[in-house]
Motif scaffolding. Sequence first.
Motif, short mmCIF file in Angstrom:
data_model
loop_
_atom_site.label_atom_id
_atom_site.label_comp_id
_atom_site.label_asym_id
_atom_site.label_seq_id
_atom_site.Cartn_x
_atom_site.Cartn_y
_atom_site.Cartn_z
N ARG A 153 41.79 22.68 44.10
CA ARG A 153 41.82 21.29 44.51
C ARG A 153 41.04 20.39 43.56
N CYS B 228 32.43 40.04 33.53
CA CYS B 228 33.69 39.84 34.21
C CYS B 228 34.84 40.17 33.24
N GLY C 184 42.80 34.66 45.93
CA GLY C 184 41.37 34.79 46.10
C GLY C 184 40.94 35.41 47.41
N PHE C 185 41.90 35.58 48.37
CA PHE C 185 41.50 36.14 49.66
C PHE C 185 41.49 37.66 49.65
N SER D 218 30.91 26.88 46.27
CA SER D 218 32.14 27.05 47.03
C SER D 218 32.36 28.51 47.41
N ARG E 252 28.82 41.32 42.77
CA ARG E 252 29.16 41.14 41.35
C ARG E 252 30.68 41.20 41.17
N LEU F 62 38.44 38.65 34.06
CA LEU F 62 38.63 37.22 33.83
C LEU F 62 38.82 36.92 32.36
N ALA G 59 34.76 25.36 50.80
CA ALA G 59 35.84 25.30 49.80
C ALA G 59 35.91 23.96 49.07
N ILE H 107 33.53 41.41 53.67
CA ILE H 107 33.39 41.53 55.13
C ILE H 107 33.20 42.98 55.53
N ARG I 134 43.81 41.12 37.01
CA ARG I 134 42.88 42.23 37.22
C ARG I 134 42.61 42.96 35.92
N PHE J 214 37.36 41.10 46.79
CA PHE J 214 37.76 39.87 47.47
C PHE J 214 37.09 39.79 48.85
N ILE J 215 37.51 38.80 49.62
CA ILE J 215 36.83 38.56 50.90
C ILE J 215 36.86 39.81 51.82
N PRO J 216 37.98 40.53 51.91
CA PRO J 216 37.95 41.72 52.78
C PRO J 216 36.86 42.72 52.39
N GLU J 217 36.64 42.91 51.10
CA GLU J 217 35.60 43.85 50.67
C GLU J 217 34.22 43.36 51.10
N PHE K 73 32.93 40.55 43.37
CA PHE K 73 33.53 39.35 44.00
C PHE K 73 33.49 38.18 43.02
N GLU K 74 32.36 38.05 42.35
CA GLU K 74 32.21 36.95 41.40
C GLU K 74 33.20 37.10 40.25
N CYS K 75 33.49 38.33 39.89
CA CYS K 75 34.41 38.60 38.78
C CYS K 75 35.86 38.69 39.25
N GLU K 76 36.10 38.46 40.52
CA GLU K 76 37.43 38.58 41.11
C GLU K 76 38.00 39.99 40.96
N GLU K 77 37.10 40.95 41.07
CA GLU K 77 37.52 42.35 41.14
C GLU K 77 37.43 42.85 42.58
N TYR L 27 41.06 48.42 57.08
CA TYR L 27 40.36 49.68 56.76
C TYR L 27 40.35 50.65 57.93
N ARG M 231 32.20 34.59 33.23
CA ARG M 231 30.83 35.04 33.38
C ARG M 231 30.61 36.41 32.77
N THR N 70 40.63 41.78 58.82
CA THR N 70 40.10 42.39 57.60
C THR N 70 39.58 43.80 57.90
#
Lengths: 212, 383
Positions: free
Chosen positions: B350, B333, B280-281, A194, A47, B336, A177, A60, B383, A55-58, A49-53, B237, B330, B233
Amino acid sequence: MSNELTDAIVNMHEEEALGLVKRMLDAGTAPTQVLEQAKEGMTELGRRFECEEAFIPELIMGGEIMRGISEELKPHLKGSGAGEKRGTVVIGTVKGDIHDIGKDIVVMMLDINGYEVHDLGIDVPQETFVEAIKEHKPEVVGLSGLLTLAFDSMKGTVDAISAAGLRDQVKIMVGGAPADQQVQDYTGSDGWGSDVTAALKLADAWTAGEAR
Amino acid sequence: MTATGEELYQQREQRFNDIVALKKPDHVPVIAHTIHYFADKVKGFSQREAGYNHKQHYDAIKDVTVEFGWEFVPTNALFAADGYQALGTTQLRWPGGDLPDDVGFQFVEDEYMLAEEYDEFLADPNGFTLTKIFPRIASNLAGFGQVPIPPLFWMANTYYLLNVGGAILGAPPLRKAIESLLAMSDAVGAYFAADAANAQEMAALGYPRTWGAPIVCAFDMVSDMFRSLRGSTLDMYRHPDKLLATIDLMQQAQTGLARMTMQITGNPRVFIPMHRGAGGFMSDEQFEKFYWPTFKGLVLGDHRGRRRALPALRGRLHAASRVPGRAAPRQGCRALRQGRPGQVQGSPRRQDVFLGQPRALAPLHGHAAAGQGRRQRTRRPVR
């Protein structure tokens, strides 16, 4: 104790989460209950991640913590019915493309969410998808790609699945992507995404029998 | 009177430098920044030919630059495929290797250094690179990991150089590795000859090159080339201090490489593509701890010297949810919905660039323009 485990996962406290699992099992908590609480943590990460709170490291690291918890619980879960699958997914990066970071995250999250996932790897020929569909009889097929060259491979794979007479038996999602509605239309697939949350939502909807 | 090639060259350099210095140029130059296969495809050559036939590849770049009216010749980012082949490269796959002729080269994501090897690498980066990394990225260099090689200072005199060094070099696996390096050097030599001839010819025609050296953020060097996205990644941690120590080491490598390439090419512009730091990463906190300090150092570090950084800021446009016509945020969120004006950094997605209609994109342009002139952080999600 229930929120402690969820919080430990959400806050990336790996050792604490694994320690909590051991203590909960020692205290007699049902392993299925421990698993559910751990999954709540991953659901919350999804959830965020979807809200951009998050990210990918979290995602993984969360997956890595979840893997450790699953290992701990595995001996306790035999015969408990906790492994009941939600559906079957055949997934792979299409021919000509060797990227797998996004696909691997999708595989991890599908697995955590109860899907039987058959990951065919990278640079996967059309016929390998067709054979895997015949063998595993999935409800969902995932075609992954990062490069634009993947679009033609995806289209070719969908066509090959149709030619083999299997198209009506599966829903096909294209992901990566560069995926979007145009890519879905071009490839003749049933959905696109994506990121990992889109893949999970499509799989959930399709295995629940919802309309395309 | 028509300008000579030399005059055109100077005018274009000046135009570019004016833009970098935030001065108004006499006009906006059209520049294709970096090129891989575009020119070859325009001329009808396969990706395989592009990697092996260096003169044909550079001639295609020349023709396309002139035909398309670009003011600079784009820097070629396609390397010598025969060089990969000489090494038995396993870190990349390419057309003419085991990829089809009409597919571009691709990087093989893997952990080329394991998490438990940080200490060994940090204690002896040269030795580790020779005996562990080289064999893992190229099959023909396996000998460096098979034959025990003592530290070089053990052989810092004629007697031991002959007795130890001479004996080691006779070992077939090591000989094969060295011969592979020499074959790679021959292939790359031919590639650089074509490159130099192209640079000279284009300069005479009045076309400067866009950039001379590509360098990457130190975090990207560790993540891309050593630990993989997954590995780096997890290291954030599990091994943050070792990761940061390696990032420091890689920063020295990147600034050194930039300096070296500037000396060779005479081109002060360095290209810095953003990889894992793209929007986004990772989170703000991770970005500020692991990415921003060294990235900022690459961009600003040589401000007293000649170096001009061309950073490619990438990622999602995080306040796009507030653009009219875009999907509403959404449920649940909060961040956002609250987007902050002036915090939009990086590139539009893109889909926006390639598929958006001008009318739909106008608010995006307006929003991006609103941030101009501010002291900007690179790219940060709202954020």
